[in-house]
Design an enzyme around this catalytic site. Sequence first.
Site, PDB file in Angstrom:
ATOM      1  CE  LYS A 135       6.575  -2.133   2.518  1.00 26.75           C
ATOM      2  NZ  LYS A 135       5.649  -2.503   1.451  1.00 26.75           N
ATOM      3  CG  ASP A 153       5.407   2.468  -0.999  1.00 24.72           C
ATOM      4  OD1 ASP A 153       5.737   3.659  -0.800  1.00 24.72           O
ATOM      5  OD2 ASP A 153       4.667   2.121  -1.932  1.00 24.72           O
TER       6      ASP A 153
END
Length: 228
Positions: A135, A153
């Site tokens: 991420k 997210d």
Amino acid sequence: MTRTPTGRPAGARRRMTLKEAERFITLLAEAHPNAESELDFVDDYTLLVAVALSAQATDASVNRATKGLFRDAPTPAAMVALGEEAVGTHIRTIGLWRTKARNVVALSQALLDRHGGQVPHDRAALEALPGVGRKTANVVMNVAFGDSTMAVDTHIFRIGNRTGLAPGKTPRAVEDQLVARIPAPMLRPAHHWLILHGRYVCKARRPECWRCPATEPCQYTGKVLIAP
Ligand code: SF4
């Protein structure tokens, strides 16, 4: 758990068609024409550190902590010189601060050792840095280097599943769906449009559908169309 009028748990009625997915993203784009990261940073290095600190923390709390941290340590060399303990005093208000302080110093040392103090434009090299996962690498590649990556997210994971835009059981599955389904020219900014939409409108507990610009293509069966 939100339920539909028939008593069934609310969820996506079905996966959006590609046309609906494009319409959904276009409507978010129109609602957030100037969307960008809400983290404060001044260069690739401070972006990387800010994103690494933002796991399980709000952008506002990270910004409060990095104000003093980046003043004292704006470069990898200065961060290593500052040391783990002093970094910890700056970021003590953020969740997981001990681990994050250790990682920030270690990733700064790794940048000096392996990349001449520069943030590498390379996924594998980014993910090899301490405390940097997929991420974080996706955000850095998107924001610093303009790559069409999609960092999933908690907000984007929820929207992907709730609306039928990109259903998937894991963040990686949702990421792959988004990359495959969002038109390529829209993919890079779509990261910001989706985060802002999840943060301020399509909220976790109760989506504020009554002020959502994208109710029409959205496939969520529990839409709240009247403001409480
Ligand atoms: S706010 Fe409501 S209508 Fe808008 S995308 Fe989220 S669930 Fe769908």
